[in-house]
Structures are given as C-alpha cells and as structure tokens.
Design a protein around this motif. Structure first.
Motif, PDB file in Angstrom:
ATOM      1  N   GLN A   1      -2.869  14.789  19.802  1.00 42.62           N
ATOM      2  CA  GLN A   1      -3.300  13.878  19.072  1.00 42.62           C
ATOM      3  C   GLN A   1      -2.467  13.285  17.810  1.00 42.62           C
ATOM      4  OE1 GLN A   1      -7.074  15.610  17.844  1.00 42.62           O
ATOM      5  NE2 GLN A   1      -8.141  14.804  19.323  1.00 42.62           N
ATOM      6  N   ILE A   2      -2.803  11.922  17.612  1.00 40.96           N
ATOM      7  CA  ILE A   2      -2.050  11.223  16.564  1.00 40.96           C
ATOM      8  C   ILE A   2      -3.024  10.500  15.657  1.00 40.96           C
ATOM      9  CG2 ILE A   2      -0.357   9.613  15.686  1.00 40.96           C
ATOM     10  CD1 ILE A   2       1.095  10.036  18.805  1.00 40.96           C
ATOM     11  N   ARG A   3      -3.232  10.811  14.451  1.00 43.44           N
ATOM     12  CA  ARG A   3      -3.981  10.104  13.419  1.00 43.44           C
ATOM     13  C   ARG A   3      -3.016   9.259  12.742  1.00 43.44           C
ATOM     14  NH1 ARG A   3      -8.361  14.776  12.259  1.00 43.44           N
ATOM     15  NH2 ARG A   3      -9.499  14.451  14.091  1.00 43.44           N
ATOM     16  N   LEU A   4      -3.244   7.949  12.521  1.00 44.79           N
ATOM     17  CA  LEU A   4      -2.686   7.168  11.617  1.00 44.79           C
ATOM     18  C   LEU A   4      -3.436   6.286  10.602  1.00 44.79           C
ATOM     19  CD1 LEU A   4      -1.234   5.254  14.869  1.00 44.79           C
ATOM     20  CD2 LEU A   4      -0.039   6.882  13.407  1.00 44.79           C
ATOM     21  N   ALA A   5      -2.828   6.065   9.623  1.00 43.11           N
ATOM     22  CA  ALA A   5      -3.472   5.363   8.390  1.00 43.11           C
ATOM     23  C   ALA A   5      -2.557   4.737   7.450  1.00 43.11           C
ATOM     24  CB  ALA A   5      -4.451   6.549   7.564  1.00 43.11           C
ATOM     25  N   ARG A   6      -3.223   3.750   6.869  1.00 44.33           N
ATOM     26  CA  ARG A   6      -2.238   3.284   5.713  1.00 44.33           C
ATOM     27  C   ARG A   6      -2.482   3.668   4.212  1.00 44.33           C
ATOM     28  NH1 ARG A   6       0.721  -1.461   7.150  1.00 44.33           N
ATOM     29  NH2 ARG A   6       0.009  -2.451   8.735  1.00 44.33           N
ATOM     30  N   PRO A   7      -1.798   3.488   3.260  1.00 48.29           N
ATOM     31  CA  PRO A   7      -2.103   4.158   2.054  1.00 48.29           C
ATOM     32  C   PRO A   7      -3.149   3.186   1.074  1.00 48.29           C
ATOM     33  CG  PRO A   7       0.175   3.233   1.915  1.00 48.29           C
ATOM     34  CD  PRO A   7      -0.373   3.288   3.325  1.00 48.29           C
ATOM     35  N   MET A   8      -3.218   1.849   1.995  1.00 46.21           N
ATOM     36  CA  MET A   8      -3.968   0.824   1.215  1.00 46.21           C
ATOM     37  C   MET A   8      -4.878   0.351   2.427  1.00 46.21           C
ATOM     38  SD  MET A   8      -3.679   0.839  -1.964  1.00 46.21           S
ATOM     39  CE  MET A   8      -4.557  -0.838  -2.452  1.00 46.21           C
ATOM     40  N   MET A   9      -6.298  -0.045   1.994  1.00 46.80           N
ATOM     41  CA  MET A   9      -6.893  -0.496   3.170  1.00 46.80           C
ATOM     42  C   MET A   9      -7.580  -1.759   2.691  1.00 46.80           C
ATOM     43  SD  MET A   9     -10.238   1.400   5.055  1.00 46.80           S
ATOM     44  CE  MET A   9     -11.214   1.131   3.367  1.00 46.80           C
ATOM     45  N   ASN A  10      -7.383  -2.875   3.406  1.00 44.64           N
ATOM     46  CA  ASN A  10      -8.129  -4.436   3.073  1.00 44.64           C
ATOM     47  C   ASN A  10      -9.615  -4.176   3.814  1.00 44.64           C
ATOM     48  OD1 ASN A  10      -9.070  -7.172   3.836  1.00 44.64           O
ATOM     49  ND2 ASN A  10      -7.755  -7.339   2.049  1.00 44.64           N
ATOM     50  N   PHE A  11     -10.554  -4.282   2.970  1.00 41.38           N
ATOM     51  CA  PHE A  11     -12.044  -4.140   3.325  1.00 41.38           C
ATOM     52  C   PHE A  11     -12.770  -5.463   3.198  1.00 41.38           C
ATOM     53  CE2 PHE A  11     -16.573  -3.104   3.527  1.00 41.38           C
ATOM     54  CZ  PHE A  11     -16.680  -2.538   4.924  1.00 41.38           C
TER      55      PHE A  11
ATOM     56  N   GLY B   1     -11.881  -8.594   2.335  1.00 40.65           N
ATOM     57  CA  GLY B   1     -11.310  -9.224   1.017  1.00 40.65           C
ATOM     58  C   GLY B   1     -11.022  -8.501  -0.147  1.00 40.65           C
ATOM     59  N   LYS B   2     -11.240  -7.230   0.060  1.00 36.88           N
ATOM     60  CA  LYS B   2     -10.841  -6.222  -1.342  1.00 36.88           C
ATOM     61  C   LYS B   2     -10.158  -5.153  -0.818  1.00 36.88           C
ATOM     62  CE  LYS B   2     -15.003  -7.085  -3.948  1.00 36.88           C
ATOM     63  NZ  LYS B   2     -16.118  -6.549  -4.616  1.00 36.88           N
ATOM     64  N   SER B   3      -8.918  -4.869  -1.747  1.00 30.11           N
ATOM     65  CA  SER B   3      -8.087  -3.828  -1.349  1.00 30.11           C
ATOM     66  C   SER B   3      -8.704  -2.485  -2.143  1.00 30.11           C
ATOM     67  CB  SER B   3      -6.650  -4.018  -1.611  1.00 30.11           C
ATOM     68  OG  SER B   3      -6.298  -5.207  -0.741  1.00 30.11           O
ATOM     69  N   TYR B   4      -8.404  -1.408  -1.263  1.00 35.58           N
ATOM     70  CA  TYR B   4      -8.794   0.083  -1.665  1.00 35.58           C
ATOM     71  C   TYR B   4      -7.581   1.020  -1.392  1.00 35.58           C
ATOM     72  CZ  TYR B   4     -13.566  -1.955  -1.754  1.00 35.58           C
ATOM     73  OH  TYR B   4     -14.606  -2.629  -2.159  1.00 35.58           O
ATOM     74  N   ALA B   5      -7.197   1.749  -2.415  1.00 37.08           N
ATOM     75  CA  ALA B   5      -6.305   2.916  -1.829  1.00 37.08           C
ATOM     76  C   ALA B   5      -7.191   4.080  -1.368  1.00 37.08           C
ATOM     77  CB  ALA B   5      -5.793   3.457  -3.317  1.00 37.08           C
ATOM     78  N   VAL B   6      -6.460   4.503  -0.207  1.00 39.70           N
ATOM     79  CA  VAL B   6      -7.125   5.664   0.787  1.00 39.70           C
ATOM     80  C   VAL B   6      -6.230   6.538   0.836  1.00 39.70           C
ATOM     81  CG1 VAL B   6      -9.089   4.168   1.441  1.00 39.70           C
ATOM     82  CG2 VAL B   6      -6.979   4.086   2.605  1.00 39.70           C
TER      83      VAL B   6
ATOM     84  N   VAL C   1     -10.766   7.970  -0.893  1.00 42.84           N
ATOM     85  CA  VAL C   1     -11.681   7.493   0.433  1.00 42.84           C
ATOM     86  C   VAL C   1     -13.051   7.640  -0.223  1.00 42.84           C
ATOM     87  CG1 VAL C   1     -12.702   8.318   2.558  1.00 42.84           C
ATOM     88  CG2 VAL C   1     -10.166   8.472   2.127  1.00 42.84           C
ATOM     89  N   ALA C   2     -13.662   8.578  -1.043  1.00 39.97           N
ATOM     90  CA  ALA C   2     -15.233   8.716  -1.521  1.00 39.97           C
ATOM     91  C   ALA C   2     -15.177   7.708  -2.449  1.00 39.97           C
ATOM     92  CB  ALA C   2     -15.324  10.166  -2.158  1.00 39.97           C
ATOM     93  N   ALA C   3     -14.462   7.246  -3.256  1.00 38.17           N
ATOM     94  CA  ALA C   3     -14.549   6.046  -4.120  1.00 38.17           C
ATOM     95  C   ALA C   3     -14.813   4.660  -3.560  1.00 38.17           C
ATOM     96  CB  ALA C   3     -13.301   5.792  -4.975  1.00 38.17           C
ATOM     97  N   TRP C   4     -14.118   4.574  -2.139  1.00 39.66           N
ATOM     98  CA  TRP C   4     -14.137   3.244  -1.589  1.00 39.66           C
ATOM     99  C   TRP C   4     -15.609   3.590  -0.834  1.00 39.66           C
ATOM    100  CZ3 TRP C   4     -14.480   3.588   4.192  1.00 39.66           C
ATOM    101  CH2 TRP C   4     -14.688   2.474   4.672  1.00 39.66           C
TER     102      TRP C   4
END
Length: 302
Positions: A134-144, A146-151, A157-160
């Motif tokens: 398996q491969i799991r992929l993610a970015r350090p920042m996520m756009n949700f 219109g708003k950007s969150y560090a993840v 992640v909990a803060a988002w």
C-alpha cells in the motif's frame, strides 16, 4: 484504468479497456485466465493465447490524502501508479507491506510493478490487508473549500477537524430546553449522559447526505435535532453538543472501521478515517458512544 489484450496464434487480437475496475468480476479463482474470461468483449481464451493485462492509477490533484494499492484481487502483467504534482518533493508518502519507493520522473512520482500476481481474498473483492502493498499519499497543506490547513502532524489534523466542526456545536434555545427536559431529576452524570444518548439514538434516523463539504463537515446540531436525521458525524456532533450543554466533558472520536490497513502514528492523514463517534468523561474515564446504531447501548461498540 484497466486494459487487457488477447493475441492468438494466428495473429488476431482483441482488447478491453475500462476506467472502472469494479466492472471486473473478481469473484473468480484469481488466475489470469479466469479474470480474462469474465471481461466483456474478449473472445474465449484458449491454449496458446497471449494475454496482456495492465492497470494504471493516475492521481492529478492530491488535495486530500490518497490510499492506493499496488496489489489487487486480479493479476496483471504490469501495475503502475502515477502521481502528478507541481512540487512532487512536497508530497509525503507512507509505504506499507514492502511497497517500493517511487521513481521521480519530472513532475511525477511513479510506482511500477511487473508480473503482479492476484492476492487471496477474505471474500469476493476484499483483499488480505496485511499482504497488500500500500501507498499512502498526503500534502503538508490541504485546501478545504477556500481555506488552507496544515496537516503534517496529528495535532494539526485534529485542529482542522475541530475548526470545521466547532461552528456547528451551538445549541439554540429549543435544544437547550430539550437537554434540560431530558436531564431533569438525574442525580448522576451517568444518568444524564445515558438519557441524552438514548434520545439521540432512538429519535433520529441515519441518513447520509454527503454532498460537497458535508462529506467531512457536520451539519448544525440544532438542524439535526429539528430534522431528526443525519449521518455518523451529525449524530456525534449533536450528542457532544447536548453533553456540553448539560455541563459534561465530551469529544468527537474519529475511527477507521474498514480493513484498509493500520493507521500510522508517524504519517498523519486527514482522510484516513471513515466513521465518527462520541466520547463522554464519566467516573474518571472516557466512555465511547455510537448513536448511529439503534440497539447499541452507551459504552458498547460494534
């Protein structure tokens, strides 16, 4: 996508191509011949035929985390995963069960395996997770929306999760009155929490309407209480709102229920969870509660 070609001894060939891998009947024994014979458009396979099957997964927009398998319930001559990004070096990836590291090709991360055998199945269509590369992929920042969150950490992640849920945890006067009515005369926190849980569990229907951002963000607790329906995050959000209105300590709990591999302590991924329950602090410990199940008492999980 999935492409399969058959070449016979006389030089004739036919092929099948589909973007939808679920169209394949994976309830067969798992041999290449069995799988090919289930593919529409291909003539019956006979001895001497040459079969080539290729599957390709292309990921162009890695906004949310992705969970991809290099193995599957059907075999393939080659299996390839391509992830395209303007900044491929910023993509985080977690490799499980012997998955190889990617090859960087320009703006792409590429994984490729050749002569991939079919994996055994728990039941038709279900892989043996502990044996699936398996491969799991993610970015350090996520756009949700219109708003950007560090993840990049579980705290982020909990803060988002808190940021998109907290605005929907406000009790209006009607909900406050319902909490007061349900908890009237209750002498202990256990009784208060149980009465509120039973009301959410018994008086609301499970209906998942996951359109747009509401696939991750709950509806307002007051709307769910008025409409008498919602999905798991709506149930948990409503129950937590009522508990806090009654003066009890409560929290939402995100869990993974599908056999999609283990959650990694070192690889935060905001979309790895598929269910939400609640927890309430009673008698010096957390008690879990899943109100989506009509016949499940508080403190029991299915």
């Amino acid at each position: 996508s999935f492409k399969c070609e058959r070449h016979d001894a006389a030089g004739k060939s036919d092929s099948y191509f589909s973007w939808d891998l679920t169209k394949l009947n994976t309830s067969t024994s798992g041999s290449l011949t069995d799988v090919v014979e289930e593919i529409p458009g291909l003539s019956k396979v006979i001895a001497g035929d040459v079969i080539e099957c290729q599957s390709v997964i292309e990921v162009d927009d890695l906004n949310f985390a992705s969970h991809l398998n290099l193995d599957d319930v059907f075999p393939a001559n080659s299996r390839r995963i391509e992830v395209t990004s303007e900044l491929p070096a910023q993509i985080r990836y977690d490799l499980q069960n012997g998955a190889p590291a990617p090859i960087v090709q320009g703006n792409r991360l590429v994984w490729q395996l050749n002569n991939v055998a079919a994996l055994p199945q728990h039941y038709p269509g279900q892989l043996l997770v502990d044996r699936t590369r398996q491969i799991r992929l993610a970015r350090p920042m996520m756009n949700f929306y219109g708003k950007s969150y560090a993840v990049s950490s579980w705290d982020e992640v909990a803060a988002w999760k808190a940021a998109i849920s907290r605005p929907h945890q406000v009790a209006d006067e009607a909900l406050k009155a319902k909490v007061a009515q349900l908890t009237e005369g209750a002498k202990t926190d256990v009784i208060r929490a149980t009465r509120l849980y039973d009301w959410v569990r018994e008086e609301h229907r499970y209906v998942a309407i996951e359109l747009g951002k509401n696939g991750w963000e709950p509806h307002n607790a007051t709307d769910v209480a008025r409409n008498k329906y919602g999905d798991c995050k709506d149930f948990a959000n409503l129950y937590v709102t009522m508990l806090r209105t009654a003066g009890l300590k409560a929290a939402r709990v995100y869990v993974l229920t599908r056999p999609d591999g283990r959650i990694s302590d070192t690889f935060p991924a905001p979309m790895v969870f598929d269910h939400v329950i609640a927890a309430v602090w009673l008698e010096d410990h957390w008690v879990f509660a899943d109100a989506t199940h009509k016949y499940l008492e508080m403190g029991l999980l299915r």
